[in-house]
Structure formats: structure tokens, C-alpha cells
Design a protein around this motif. Structure first.
Motif, PDB file in Angstrom:
ATOM      1  N   PHE A   1     -23.766  12.284 -19.718  1.00  0.00           N
ATOM      2  CA  PHE A   1     -22.097  11.717 -19.553  1.00  0.00           C
ATOM      3  C   PHE A   1     -21.301  10.758 -21.044  1.00  0.00           C
ATOM      4  O   PHE A   1     -22.040  11.188 -21.961  1.00  0.00           O
ATOM      5  CB  PHE A   1     -23.201  10.652 -19.272  1.00  0.00           C
ATOM      6  CG  PHE A   1     -23.206  10.579 -17.509  1.00  0.00           C
ATOM      7  CD1 PHE A   1     -22.399  10.378 -16.520  1.00  0.00           C
ATOM      8  CD2 PHE A   1     -24.416  10.965 -17.340  1.00  0.00           C
ATOM      9  CE1 PHE A   1     -22.625  10.821 -15.406  1.00  0.00           C
ATOM     10  CE2 PHE A   1     -24.837  11.064 -15.998  1.00  0.00           C
ATOM     11  CZ  PHE A   1     -24.255  11.074 -15.286  1.00  0.00           C
ATOM     12  N   ARG A   2     -20.807  11.107 -21.725  1.00  0.00           N
ATOM     13  CA  ARG A   2     -19.823  10.163 -22.419  1.00  0.00           C
ATOM     14  C   ARG A   2     -19.000   9.397 -21.907  1.00  0.00           C
ATOM     15  O   ARG A   2     -18.423   9.117 -21.639  1.00  0.00           O
ATOM     16  CB  ARG A   2     -18.913  11.799 -23.755  1.00  0.00           C
ATOM     17  CG  ARG A   2     -17.945  12.142 -22.426  1.00  0.00           C
ATOM     18  CD  ARG A   2     -17.127  13.422 -23.975  1.00  0.00           C
ATOM     19  NE  ARG A   2     -16.218  13.513 -23.402  1.00  0.00           N
ATOM     20  CZ  ARG A   2     -15.606  14.807 -23.433  1.00  0.00           C
ATOM     21  NH1 ARG A   2     -16.440  15.382 -25.254  1.00  0.00           N
ATOM     22  NH2 ARG A   2     -14.166  14.996 -23.644  1.00  0.00           N
ATOM     23  N   ALA A   3     -18.834   8.661 -23.559  1.00  0.00           N
ATOM     24  CA  ALA A   3     -18.180   7.269 -22.903  1.00  0.00           C
ATOM     25  C   ALA A   3     -17.153   6.935 -24.227  1.00  0.00           C
ATOM     26  O   ALA A   3     -17.765   7.037 -25.377  1.00  0.00           O
ATOM     27  CB  ALA A   3     -18.042   6.306 -22.202  1.00  0.00           C
TER      28      ALA A   3
ATOM     29  N   THR B   1     -22.608   2.531 -26.956  1.00  0.00           N
ATOM     30  CA  THR B   1     -23.493   3.640 -26.613  1.00  0.00           C
ATOM     31  C   THR B   1     -23.615   3.884 -24.788  1.00  0.00           C
ATOM     32  O   THR B   1     -24.003   3.266 -23.862  1.00  0.00           O
ATOM     33  CB  THR B   1     -24.946   2.596 -27.130  1.00  0.00           C
ATOM     34  OG1 THR B   1     -25.097   1.970 -27.995  1.00  0.00           O
ATOM     35  CG2 THR B   1     -25.818   3.106 -26.856  1.00  0.00           C
ATOM     36  N   VAL B   2     -24.138   4.618 -24.462  1.00  0.00           N
ATOM     37  CA  VAL B   2     -24.731   5.708 -22.995  1.00  0.00           C
ATOM     38  C   VAL B   2     -25.909   5.639 -22.530  1.00  0.00           C
ATOM     39  O   VAL B   2     -26.491   6.428 -23.864  1.00  0.00           O
ATOM     40  CB  VAL B   2     -23.546   6.715 -23.608  1.00  0.00           C
ATOM     41  CG1 VAL B   2     -24.055   6.997 -21.350  1.00  0.00           C
ATOM     42  CG2 VAL B   2     -22.530   6.519 -23.217  1.00  0.00           C
ATOM     43  N   SER B   3     -26.388   4.980 -21.931  1.00  0.00           N
ATOM     44  CA  SER B   3     -27.549   5.246 -21.258  1.00  0.00           C
ATOM     45  C   SER B   3     -27.844   5.976 -19.977  1.00  0.00           C
ATOM     46  O   SER B   3     -26.695   5.493 -19.288  1.00  0.00           O
ATOM     47  CB  SER B   3     -28.854   4.391 -21.737  1.00  0.00           C
ATOM     48  OG  SER B   3     -27.994   3.416 -20.730  1.00  0.00           O
ATOM     49  N   VAL B   4     -28.929   6.672 -19.801  1.00  0.00           N
ATOM     50  CA  VAL B   4     -28.514   7.377 -18.066  1.00  0.00           C
ATOM     51  C   VAL B   4     -30.400   6.702 -17.360  1.00  0.00           C
ATOM     52  O   VAL B   4     -30.487   6.979 -18.040  1.00  0.00           O
ATOM     53  CB  VAL B   4     -28.588   8.607 -18.235  1.00  0.00           C
ATOM     54  CG1 VAL B   4     -27.982   9.441 -16.645  1.00  0.00           C
ATOM     55  CG2 VAL B   4     -27.019   9.237 -18.937  1.00  0.00           C
ATOM     56  N   ASP B   5     -29.528   5.990 -15.802  1.00  0.00           N
ATOM     57  CA  ASP B   5     -30.829   5.843 -15.705  1.00  0.00           C
ATOM     58  C   ASP B   5     -31.119   7.904 -14.420  1.00  0.00           C
ATOM     59  O   ASP B   5     -30.708   7.484 -13.513  1.00  0.00           O
ATOM     60  CB  ASP B   5     -30.923   5.037 -15.100  1.00  0.00           C
ATOM     61  CG  ASP B   5     -32.529   4.596 -13.848  1.00  0.00           C
ATOM     62  OD1 ASP B   5     -32.763   5.560 -13.621  1.00  0.00           O
ATOM     63  OD2 ASP B   5     -32.228   3.524 -13.470  1.00  0.00           O
ATOM     64  N   ALA B   6     -32.022   8.389 -14.263  1.00  0.00           N
ATOM     65  CA  ALA B   6     -31.208   9.293 -13.689  1.00  0.00           C
ATOM     66  C   ALA B   6     -32.219   9.614 -12.421  1.00  0.00           C
ATOM     67  O   ALA B   6     -32.706  10.205 -11.973  1.00  0.00           O
ATOM     68  CB  ALA B   6     -32.023  10.653 -14.263  1.00  0.00           C
TER      69      ALA B   6
ATOM     70  N   GLY C   1       2.226   1.338 -26.877  1.00  0.00           N
ATOM     71  CA  GLY C   1       1.874   1.666 -26.229  1.00  0.00           C
ATOM     72  C   GLY C   1       0.549   2.777 -26.104  1.00  0.00           C
ATOM     73  O   GLY C   1       0.546   2.899 -24.729  1.00  0.00           O
ATOM     74  N   VAL C   2       0.255   3.044 -26.856  1.00  0.00           N
ATOM     75  CA  VAL C   2      -1.034   3.955 -27.085  1.00  0.00           C
ATOM     76  C   VAL C   2      -2.161   3.241 -27.194  1.00  0.00           C
ATOM     77  O   VAL C   2      -1.994   2.245 -28.398  1.00  0.00           O
ATOM     78  CB  VAL C   2      -0.721   5.134 -27.921  1.00  0.00           C
ATOM     79  CG1 VAL C   2      -1.917   5.760 -28.237  1.00  0.00           C
ATOM     80  CG2 VAL C   2       0.667   5.241 -28.158  1.00  0.00           C
ATOM     81  N   ALA C   3      -3.065   4.002 -26.662  1.00  0.00           N
ATOM     82  CA  ALA C   3      -4.377   2.764 -26.313  1.00  0.00           C
ATOM     83  C   ALA C   3      -5.281   3.082 -27.637  1.00  0.00           C
ATOM     84  O   ALA C   3      -5.318   4.692 -27.802  1.00  0.00           O
ATOM     85  CB  ALA C   3      -5.254   2.811 -24.946  1.00  0.00           C
ATOM     86  N   LEU C   4      -6.200   2.291 -28.308  1.00  0.00           N
ATOM     87  CA  LEU C   4      -7.165   3.014 -29.655  1.00  0.00           C
ATOM     88  C   LEU C   4      -8.247   3.179 -28.830  1.00  0.00           C
ATOM     89  O   LEU C   4      -8.790   1.849 -28.718  1.00  0.00           O
ATOM     90  CB  LEU C   4      -6.623   1.582 -30.132  1.00  0.00           C
ATOM     91  CG  LEU C   4      -4.811   1.632 -30.821  1.00  0.00           C
ATOM     92  CD1 LEU C   4      -5.551  -0.012 -32.041  1.00  0.00           C
ATOM     93  CD2 LEU C   4      -4.326   2.642 -31.418  1.00  0.00           C
ATOM     94  N   PHE C   5      -8.599   4.151 -29.190  1.00  0.00           N
ATOM     95  CA  PHE C   5      -9.903   4.646 -28.544  1.00  0.00           C
ATOM     96  C   PHE C   5     -10.627   5.126 -29.383  1.00  0.00           C
ATOM     97  O   PHE C   5      -9.788   5.093 -30.852  1.00  0.00           O
ATOM     98  CB  PHE C   5     -10.001   5.927 -27.516  1.00  0.00           C
ATOM     99  CG  PHE C   5      -8.982   5.712 -26.477  1.00  0.00           C
ATOM    100  CD1 PHE C   5     -10.120   5.006 -24.941  1.00  0.00           C
ATOM    101  CD2 PHE C   5      -8.052   5.751 -25.650  1.00  0.00           C
ATOM    102  CE1 PHE C   5     -10.584   4.516 -24.300  1.00  0.00           C
ATOM    103  CE2 PHE C   5      -7.748   5.579 -24.270  1.00  0.00           C
ATOM    104  CZ  PHE C   5      -8.977   5.272 -23.300  1.00  0.00           C
ATOM    105  N   SER C   6     -11.716   4.924 -29.528  1.00  0.00           N
ATOM    106  CA  SER C   6     -13.377   4.464 -30.277  1.00  0.00           C
ATOM    107  C   SER C   6     -13.899   6.433 -29.685  1.00  0.00           C
ATOM    108  O   SER C   6     -12.528   6.450 -29.169  1.00  0.00           O
ATOM    109  CB  SER C   6     -14.643   4.401 -30.092  1.00  0.00           C
ATOM    110  OG  SER C   6     -15.071   4.298 -28.509  1.00  0.00           O
ATOM    111  N   THR C   7     -14.160   7.101 -30.816  1.00  0.00           N
ATOM    112  CA  THR C   7     -14.848   8.314 -31.131  1.00  0.00           C
ATOM    113  C   THR C   7     -15.613   8.304 -29.116  1.00  0.00           C
ATOM    114  O   THR C   7     -16.209   7.476 -29.140  1.00  0.00           O
ATOM    115  CB  THR C   7     -15.601   8.664 -31.974  1.00  0.00           C
ATOM    116  OG1 THR C   7     -17.235   7.392 -32.392  1.00  0.00           O
ATOM    117  CG2 THR C   7     -15.105   8.763 -32.987  1.00  0.00           C
ATOM    118  N   TRP C   8     -16.221   9.550 -28.914  1.00  0.00           N
ATOM    119  CA  TRP C   8     -16.778   9.073 -27.350  1.00  0.00           C
ATOM    120  C   TRP C   8     -18.244   9.313 -28.106  1.00  0.00           C
ATOM    121  O   TRP C   8     -18.428   9.674 -29.072  1.00  0.00           O
ATOM    122  CB  TRP C   8     -17.115  10.641 -27.052  1.00  0.00           C
ATOM    123  CG  TRP C   8     -15.343  11.186 -26.877  1.00  0.00           C
ATOM    124  CD1 TRP C   8     -14.587  12.209 -27.459  1.00  0.00           C
ATOM    125  CD2 TRP C   8     -15.053  10.360 -25.298  1.00  0.00           C
ATOM    126  NE1 TRP C   8     -13.360  11.836 -26.379  1.00  0.00           N
ATOM    127  CE2 TRP C   8     -14.173  11.108 -25.356  1.00  0.00           C
ATOM    128  CE3 TRP C   8     -16.222   9.953 -24.239  1.00  0.00           C
ATOM    129  CZ2 TRP C   8     -13.120  10.813 -23.896  1.00  0.00           C
ATOM    130  CZ3 TRP C   8     -14.965   9.888 -23.225  1.00  0.00           C
ATOM    131  CH2 TRP C   8     -13.790  10.285 -22.651  1.00  0.00           C
TER     132      TRP C   8
END
Length: 230
Positions: free
Chosen positions: A75-77, A13-18, A86-93
Motif C-alpha cells: 500500500f501507499r499513502a 507512515t503506512v503499516s499493514v496488518d495482513a 484550489g490545488v491540494a498540496l500533497f506530500s510524497t508517497w
């Protein structure tokens, strides 16, 4: 042949303090050791790198100096919780809400490799700018006028002057500039109107002068020329 299946990690989860200075981005829902990739979208541009870090707790918070110009930003993470062949297993954005107007934080120089790293500076002068473009003028034998040939525009060039108030702050600025050929400049707003940060390459050596020649002041004016970069 055989099929390889795997389960992607849950998205964070992504949050922003603007209102923070610089803008602060927090990513939660992590596990210790996760590799976290963060990107930012500035003023409707394409997604661009912010940083990649390894989580040491269930959440991480980073700063975004480039987002601190008073412009719309989001933003996205994503997180990688493992490696397969050898390949990183990433989540969705995971994408943050759009921040319509971030808090402008004044003038800053920002590292191009790690865009969370910055140096606040005092802007003395944003000098004359010109278009980077080849222009040639020729006069053919018997011609009634000159021939002018131009190349396509390739960005801008300019000069910037900064002010330091002590020998220590001068040393910090010089060390910072000498370590970076390519950097970002975040400008303060003009009469309340936000200005877009610009990615530049230094096109001259760094020079400085003492403001008062009697030696009673540590104030220095530091200047360098630049050309814009994609």
C-alpha cells in the motif's frame, strides 16, 4: 511573472496488518483535517485506488477487502495539509513493506467506488466462464469450407450463485447488488491456491429461488451474470 514556492507536508507512515480480516491499513503522522489518499498494489499490478478520507485524528485505519485474497500486496499513502489556488498540496508517497501473502477472507463483494466497503457472502457456485469475443461463421457461394471471423478477446463472462440463509440476509444482498452495476468479486482460494479478485459489471438482472418449497427454510440461491471490466 513570479515564482510560487511552497513546502510539502511531511510524508505519513503506512503499516499493514495482513492477519486482519479484511486486511487493515494504518496511516500515521497525520493532522486533523488532512486529506489522505490511499492506493494498493495487488499481486504486482499497477497502483489502484483504495480510498480517500479526511483524518479526524493523528492516524487512520481502513480495511482492504481486495487485498484479502491471499496474494502479495502493498500500500501507499500521501497526505494533503493545505490548498494553494484550489490545488491540494500533497506530500510524497509513503509506501508500505510488501506483504508476501495476505490472509484469505473468503468470498466478498466489494464496492468499486469505495474499495474499503464490502459485503461478505457465501459462494454457492462460480459458474461456467467464457471469453468475450465476437465469432461469425459464413459460407461463401461455392466455397469448400466455412469462413470464420473472430474479434480480439475482450475479457471474460460468467455467472455466480450465492446463498443467503434468511429473508433479512436476502434483502441486504439484493439491496447491495441493485445499488451497484460495477463491483469486484473476491473469491476464496481453490485448494489453498489464491485467486485474483475480478472487477465485473452485472450483465443480467438478479434472480433468486427458494431452496425448499415447503416454506420451512429461509435459504435462497441468488444468481446473476457478469462480464469482466478493465
Amino acid at each position: 511573472a513570479f515564482a510560487v514556492t511552497w513546502t510539502a507536508p511531511a510524508a505519513p507512515t503506512v503499516s499493514v496488518d495482513a492477519d486482519a480480516t479484511p486486511v487493515a491499513v494504518t496511516v500515521t503522522g497525520l493532522e486533523v483535517g488532512d486529506v489522505v489518499q490511499l492506493e494498493q498494489e495487488l499481486d504486482g499490478d499497477a497502483w489502484g485506488a483504495l480510498t480517500v478520507i479526511t483524518a479526524t485524528a493523528s492516524s487512520v485505519t481502513v480495511s482492504s477487502p481486495l487485498a484479502s485474497a491471499g496474494l502479495p500486496v502493498r500500500f501507499r499513502a500521501r497526505r494533503a495539509g493545505g490548498v494553494l489556488d484550489g490545488v491540494a498540496l500533497f506530500s510524497t508517497w509513503a509506501v508500505s513493506d510488501l506483504v508476501a501473502s495476505s490472509r484469505a477472507a473468503g468470498c466478498m463483494l466489494v464496492d468499486d467506488g469505495d474499495r474499503t466497503a464490502c459485503l461478505p457472502v457465501e459462494l454457492l457456485r462460480d459458474g461456467e466462464r467464457s471469453v468475450v469475443q465476437g465469432v461469425s461463421v459464413s459460407f461463401g457461394l461455392g466455397a469448400s469450407s466455412a469462413r470464420i471471423d473472430t474479434s480480439p478477446p475482450a475479457g471474460q463472462r460468467g455467472a455466480i450463485a450465492l446463498r443467503t440463509m434468511s429473508e433479512d440476509s436476502l434483502a441486504v444482498l439484493l439491496e447491495w447488488l441493485h445499488a451497484r452495476q460495477v463491483l469486484w468479486v473476491v473469491f476464496p482460494p481453490d485448494a489453498g491456491v489464491p485467486r485474483r479478485p475480478i472487477r465485473v459489471a452485472r450483465s443480467s438482472s438478479v434472480r433468486w429461488e427458494r431452496l425448499l418449497q415447503k416454506g420451512v427454510s429461509g435459504i435462497r440461491h441468488v444468481e446473476f451474470e457478469w462480464v469482466s471490466q478493465p
